[in-house]
Design a protein around this motif. Sequence first.
Motif, short mmCIF file in Angstrom:
data_model
loop_
_atom_site.label_atom_id
_atom_site.label_comp_id
_atom_site.label_asym_id
_atom_site.label_seq_id
_atom_site.Cartn_x
_atom_site.Cartn_y
_atom_site.Cartn_z
N ARG B 501 -11.76 9.73 33.87
CA ARG B 501 -13.01 9.18 33.35
C ARG B 501 -14.03 10.28 33.07
O ARG B 501 -14.63 10.34 32.00
N GLU B 502 -14.20 11.16 34.05
CA GLU B 502 -15.16 12.26 33.89
C GLU B 502 -14.87 13.05 32.62
O GLU B 502 -15.76 13.41 31.87
N LEU B 504 -13.25 12.09 29.93
CA LEU B 504 -13.50 11.35 28.69
C LEU B 504 -15.00 11.22 28.39
O LEU B 504 -15.41 11.25 27.24
N ILE B 505 -15.78 11.10 29.44
CA ILE B 505 -17.25 11.07 29.26
C ILE B 505 -17.68 12.37 28.60
O ILE B 505 -18.48 12.38 27.67
N SER B 506 -17.12 13.49 29.10
CA SER B 506 -17.54 14.78 28.57
C SER B 506 -17.07 14.96 27.13
O SER B 506 -17.63 15.74 26.38
N GLY B 508 -17.31 12.58 25.02
CA GLY B 508 -18.14 11.69 24.21
C GLY B 508 -17.61 10.28 24.07
O GLY B 508 -18.00 9.56 23.15
N PHE B 509 -16.73 9.85 24.96
CA PHE B 509 -16.18 8.49 24.88
C PHE B 509 -16.99 7.53 25.75
O PHE B 509 -17.46 7.90 26.81
N ASN B 510 -17.12 6.28 25.26
CA ASN B 510 -17.72 5.23 26.08
C ASN B 510 -16.62 4.42 26.74
O ASN B 510 -15.65 4.02 26.08
N GLU B 511 -16.80 4.15 28.01
CA GLU B 511 -15.79 3.37 28.73
C GLU B 511 -16.00 1.88 28.49
O GLU B 511 -17.13 1.39 28.50
N ILE B 512 -14.90 1.16 28.29
CA ILE B 512 -14.98 -0.30 28.19
C ILE B 512 -14.10 -0.93 29.27
O ILE B 512 -13.19 -0.28 29.79
N ASP B 565 -19.11 3.37 14.25
CA ASP B 565 -18.58 4.67 14.67
C ASP B 565 -18.34 4.62 16.18
O ASP B 565 -19.28 4.62 16.96
N LEU B 566 -17.08 4.58 16.56
CA LEU B 566 -16.79 4.33 17.97
C LEU B 566 -15.78 5.32 18.54
O LEU B 566 -14.81 5.69 17.86
N GLU B 570 -10.39 2.81 27.73
CA GLU B 570 -10.28 1.87 28.85
C GLU B 570 -9.18 2.36 29.78
O GLU B 570 -8.14 2.84 29.31
#
Lengths: 328, 800
Positions: B501-502, B504-506, B508-512, B565-566, B570
């Motif tokens: 998760r960390e 993917l955040i870095s 630029g992804f948003n978690e769903i 733009d996404l 998950e």
Amino acid sequence: MLEKINQTVKNFESDISNGVNKDKLEEIRVKYLGRKGLFTRLFEEFKVLPKDEKPKVGKHLNEQRTKCQNKFDELISEYDQVSDSDDFIDLTLPGRKKELGTKHILTQTLEEIKNVFKGLGFSVYEGPELESDYNNFEMLNFPADHPARDMQDTFFINNEFVLRTHTSPVQVRLMQNKKPPLRAIMPGKVYRNEAISAKSYCLFHQVEGLFVDTDVTFAELKGTLVYFAKQFYGNDVKYRFRPSFFPFTEPSAEVDIWWQPKGKEGKWLEILGCGMVDPNVLENVGIDSEKYTGYAFGMGVERIAMLKYGINDIRLFFDNDKRFLEQF
Amino acid sequence: MKVSLNWLKDYINLDDVSVEKITDKLTIAGLEVDDVVDGSKIYENFVIGYVKEKDKHPNADKLSLCLVTDGTDDYKVVCGAPNVEAGQKVVFAKVGAVIPKGEFKITKAKIRGEESVGMICAEDELGLSDDHSGIMVLDDSYNVGDNFADAMKLNDVIIDVDLTPNRADAMSHIGVARDLAAIMNKQFKYPEIKPDEAETTSAQLASVEIENSVNCPRYVGKVVTGITVKESPEWLKNKLIAIGLRPINNVVDVTNFVMHEIGQPLHAFDLDKLADKKIIVKDAGSDTKFVTLDSKERTLNPADLMICDGKKQVAIAGVMGGENSEVTNDSKNILIESAYFNPSAVRKTAKLLGLSTDASYRFERGVDYNKTKWAAKRAAQLIAELAEGTAAKGEIDAYPAPIENNKVMLRFPRVDKILGYKIEKALMLDILKRLEFEIVNETESDLELLVPSTRPDVLREVDVIEEIARIHGYDNIPVVEKITVSLDEKIDQSKFTNDVRELLISLGFNEIITNSLLNTETAQKFSNPIKVLNPSSVEMAFTRPSLLPGMLNTISKNIKVKETDLQLFEIGHVFSKNSESEIKSFDDFSETEHLLIAITGNAEDKQWYRDNRKSDIYDLEGFANSIFKKLFSNNVVVKSVKQNNDPIFEYSLVKKVKKSIVASGGKIKSDFLNGFEIKQDVFIFDFNLSLMNEYISGRNKFTELLKYPKVIRDFAFVLDKNIEVDSVEKSIVKGSSKLLKNIKLFDIFEGESLGEGKKSLAFQLEYFDYTRTLKEEEVDKDFWSAIETVKKTFNAQLRG
């Protein structure tokens, strides 16, 4: 020699006072203070002076050079502070976009919960969501044909398998695989066969807690959960413990906190259920319930996040609207 | 369960106690109060009014202009009811009143040009019934000006208690009063039962026989003769209405009343409809059709316990009576049933029939087998009184094997061990007495207790300890000041996914987080999905075999709100059967943790400093590579392999570690996207985290930093357009020695100048050695060797 030094200083002073700009200043620096500048030449001349003249001239030369250098520095820093009119920089332009992602608010809330308990020495274990009826109910002291089973509307896969209705079966797995002392939290998704509405969803996230050792008590359970409430809601949190019922704990309790939204009527809101692990559960996994006691608790992450962030519809968590995700 | 405060006061003195305190005490005792409805508050500003005058409304045919008085002031009121007349006593809602139906507040208003100050109410508007045929007209006994709630005895407080399944003892007003008395240390009393006056005994008028005494340990019958079935008196109707029951007639109402008073479900049979005046309790057997008193035909199971008469079935034991023996307006003689049925038998029957009643609810939880006679007597006497009949003497009590109350040993040190705080012995004894426990024997260290029959849930020492702690008050549990922490190693099984998760955040992804239940159509696009036996809707009939549908639903919903733009991800469990056959054990299905990343729309949107650029497969692979680089140490080799003919992907590749596929991704086919109403390109990569976790081999070890200079060489080739870069790179490696450490493709160019079907690839090569400085000549030799190899292999030309 002294004369020559003073003349150089005079020339320097007149040069810098005659309407200079940044380029001109650089020229002046090179001319006087540069590596091949006038002061360097003066130092070279100084080197060949007779010995008796050296101290006096040397001192004067050093002083004058420093003086000029300081003056120059002062001037250049003034220039640096004034923006150059030829090179307009619009600082009101937005900076170039650097995208950062976001963790889901439920993940963030779960991490906060985990951190509180990890600080108390709890391990973190996980388990499957598709569980046996045996682990989900029977091992946890839910008898077949007992109304307690109605407390949790269950999604069945067949007679033997269910979508777990709580994270408590992870307790069972843990106690079967490891000997006490056991101190762990067990987060994960759980499922309830309920109609979807603002208040309920067919799944939610739960964090289970378990501590089994030779002298775990109800008072320590209360202490642990008060610690949690204080870390989460602050030292002034108002809480209450009240009796409740879960087949796998005895005595059982629920914890409410006093919720006082601004300008509205306050009320008690349930945040978790807990109790002393029922001796039947300990015996089911082969732990001597005379020697060991334990406590367990379980809380809903959605509920806690809804309270904390003022979210009024549980479906928002699972709609994943980018405008929602990026708020947190 | 609804509890009426007025009714509670029949058994416990609560005159000096506030409603708030009572509800607080109930909750603290474990009878959680869900809701409190205070009738006197609901009917604030509702009074008995008198219609002095009635005229036609000048501007509306169907409306009347009334003058209403509350005894002190007169009010002009526009009324639309057809039955309003001068001289009526009515319910008048003054300005400020909130009408229960629809919750609207009465204000001064102009209706069709005429002033209206207040409202004359109909029954439905007051929340009393569904009647909206006209206003509620009161008889003359009411006093004008009196508060409506007081006048109608609606000033009750109704407390909704959320009963936990263990509290069979509290399924009645007496039960709640008993607990309240215990926690408030007050007295409570049972209503008085008078001795029977009749000569004829119940046993002379009817008989009872139990065939299945396992499921029916006790059956009490009592007869009342010569009754007149009619409407119940106001006091009884009010009690039932208060807790949400509909009054029917004096017989049925009394049985309901007694059930809600003591918790014992009762049933009244028309004695004259019972063949041979006989009750037989036995299994349904082959007789599986039965019409219950709601006129519905039910299909029984052979093991369902039935109440029968000499010839036929007359009731489903513990669930519902039959139409054939129902008490009607013509009934003269009745038999009251007050039985104790086996809780799990009743539950099974009720579940199978899908029929849950107030009676089955109580039997399932376990009623008090020692109150069956009491309840029968209480009901018989009330019916005799209200229906002008005669209660026969005594009861028929079929009780083949009397049930013994639970016996429990309580060790005082054990109380301390479980609770961790001290409760005085005298206080413990007092609490147990308040809860009607009988102390059989007391020693220095323990107590031998007889558990009251109201408490089927109290079977063991720990159950008694809970009772003591409960009445002592959980608020009185001292909060410990210190908690010990053990020195043992702590394990965190969620660490790996947290790291992912960390990362993917870095990036630029948003978690769903999406619903893990899918509709049939979507789920069946994947192999062997797992079906839910009892889904709440067809939309959630399968557990998800993949994270993809949830992701595409999310993308679709976001596009609809113009979030196009996404970059989303998950992490979650996916489920599938290992074969077509049914799941019998954990080996028959797999549940694995996956990560799915998806990109769609612009990778870079248009800004003042750049043009927009759409996300593409190279963005996707870039992200995938970063994920592997971060999660795996250098010694795990991840291979990329192109895939063909995938049902979901237009083009795709898989990532392999050793021989296993740990991830796959590519561009989703547009007809697959159509199913989700998505019209823009979507690229996804799906990682099997459970599998990847097995290849995690710790962190990289330190590598000595290079002490000698690197030598960089560039070259560009012109070659056929359809030659893949990967093969050119392989050829460069083949033509080079080990001095070549890195290859970077830094330019691709196609243009007329190169000729049709040609492209130019420019590479930068990096040479070094950890142990020495390289000589120009040896690098040149290596470099030219690489050039020659590429030229020969691909018929390529070296550019300028």
